[in-house]
Design an enzyme around this catalytic site. Structure first.
Site, mmCIF file in Angstrom:
data_model
loop_
_atom_site.group_PDB
_atom_site.id
_atom_site.type_symbol
_atom_site.label_atom_id
_atom_site.label_comp_id
_atom_site.label_asym_id
_atom_site.label_seq_id
_atom_site.Cartn_x
_atom_site.Cartn_y
_atom_site.Cartn_z
ATOM 1 N N ASN A 1 0.835 -1.213 0.000
ATOM 2 C CA ASN A 1 0.000 0.000 0.000
ATOM 3 C C ASN A 1 0.862 1.254 0.000
ATOM 4 O OD1 ASN A 1 -3.061 -0.426 0.164
ATOM 5 N ND2 ASN A 1 -2.234 -2.033 1.497
ATOM 6 N N GLU B 1 -10.314 5.922 18.692
ATOM 7 C CA GLU B 1 -9.788 5.105 19.789
ATOM 8 C C GLU B 1 -10.186 3.633 19.667
ATOM 9 O OE1 GLU B 1 -11.028 8.100 20.150
ATOM 10 O OE2 GLU B 1 -9.707 9.252 21.482
ATOM 11 N N HIS C 1 -8.329 -0.833 5.657
ATOM 12 C CA HIS C 1 -8.666 -2.153 6.218
ATOM 13 C C HIS C 1 -9.173 -3.040 5.076
ATOM 14 C CE1 HIS C 1 -9.706 -5.086 9.219
ATOM 15 N NE2 HIS C 1 -10.830 -5.283 8.553
HETATM 16 C C1 GAR Z 1 -3.126 -4.712 3.845
HETATM 17 O O1 GAR Z 1 -3.979 -5.669 3.287
HETATM 18 C C2 GAR Z 1 -3.890 -3.827 4.806
HETATM 19 O O2 GAR Z 1 -5.194 -3.539 4.374
HETATM 20 C C3 GAR Z 1 -3.906 -4.697 6.026
HETATM 21 O O3 GAR Z 1 -2.608 -5.239 6.100
HETATM 22 C C4 GAR Z 1 -2.101 -5.380 4.758
HETATM 23 C C5 GAR Z 1 -0.751 -4.731 4.676
HETATM 24 O O4 GAR Z 1 -0.145 -4.987 3.441
HETATM 25 N N1 GAR Z 1 -4.252 -3.950 7.194
HETATM 26 C C6 GAR Z 1 -4.979 -4.452 8.199
HETATM 27 O O5 GAR Z 1 -5.377 -5.602 8.222
HETATM 28 C C7 GAR Z 1 -5.273 -3.459 9.308
HETATM 29 N N2 GAR Z 1 -6.314 -3.975 10.156
HETATM 30 P P1 GAR Z 1 1.012 -4.080 2.864
HETATM 31 O O6 GAR Z 1 2.082 -3.969 3.964
HETATM 32 O O7 GAR Z 1 1.539 -4.858 1.689
HETATM 33 O O8 GAR Z 1 0.435 -2.749 2.498
#
Ligand code: GAR
Length: 201
Positions: free
Chosen positions: A14, A146, A108
């Site tokens: 991301n 929060e 998310h």
């Molecule tokens: C992504 O899918 C993001 O949406 C998720 O972790 C991954 C990180 O991937 N985030 C969560 O689950 C937050 N609750 P990346 O490091 O390749 O961007």
């Protein structure tokens, strides 16, 4: 240019979507600093390769208050106006949230309020979606408050679940079809003033 700080814990795909958008000049924002809580996070390499300041603030051995104080310090040092949580795993408490109230957003990998909250992160989200048998999932960008994934929703995009999907194939499709599009779009909207950041919502 909106000064943005990106918080990461892992691979940083991301973050890469944001770096690519800045490279194309279509984000309207500058990535001033990338902060990881994990020294081994590949996201830090991605930042360095793009000549963006990359720092690590480890959580290990610190109280939550001290950890958050150091995060705020790193972001303030670069005069960050918008904080983007891009796969950042630690929960953030009052100290951080009140400092960046309505100025921190998170991506998310589900359609909130499904498959979110405590324990729902990364691949676990897609495992839960497949276990429940949903036919549509997606991704959400929301303000950070929060709670766990409870802040106001800014953007969502739906993605089809396909026959034979594994958590890994589904995760990849959600990233490609939703996350890597939505997150730069949210930053673009904030940078152009179409999403109001800071102040009261
Ligand atoms: C992504 O899918 C993001 O949406 C998720 O972790 C991954 C990180 O991937 N985030 C969560 O689950 C937050 N609750 P990346 O490091 O390749 O961007």
């Amino acid at each position: 240019m909106l000064r943005t700080g990106v918080l990461v814990s892992g691979g940083g795909t991301n973050l890469q979507a944001l770096l690519d958008a800045t490279g194309r000049g279509d984000l309207g924002a500058e990535i001033a600093v990338v902060v990881s809580d994990k020294p081994e996070a590949f996201a830090l390499e991605r930042a360095r390769a793009a000549l963006v300041k990359a720092v690590c603030v480890e959580r290990k051995g610190k109280s939550p208050e001290e950890f958050e104080r150091l995060l705020v310090q790193e972001l303030e040092e670069e005069r960050v106006e918008l904080v983007v949580l891009a796969g950042f795993l630690p929960m953030l408490g009052k100290g951080f949230i009140s400092h960046f109230r309505n100025r921190a957003i998170n991506i998310h990998p589900s359609l909130i309020p499904s498959f979110c909250g405590k324990g729902h992160y990364g691949l676990k989200v897609h495992e839960a979606a497949l276990a429940r048998g949903v036919k549509i999932t997606g991704a959400t960008v929301h303000f950070v408050d929060e709670g766990a994934d409870t802040g106001p929703i800014l953007l969502q995009k739906a993605v089809d679940v396909k026959e034979g999907d594994t958590p890994e194939t589904l995760q990849r499709r959600v990233m490609e079809e939703a996350e890597w599009i939505l997150l730069p779009e949210a930053v673009r909207l904030a940078a152009s003033g179409r999403i109001k950041i800071g102040g009261d919502l």
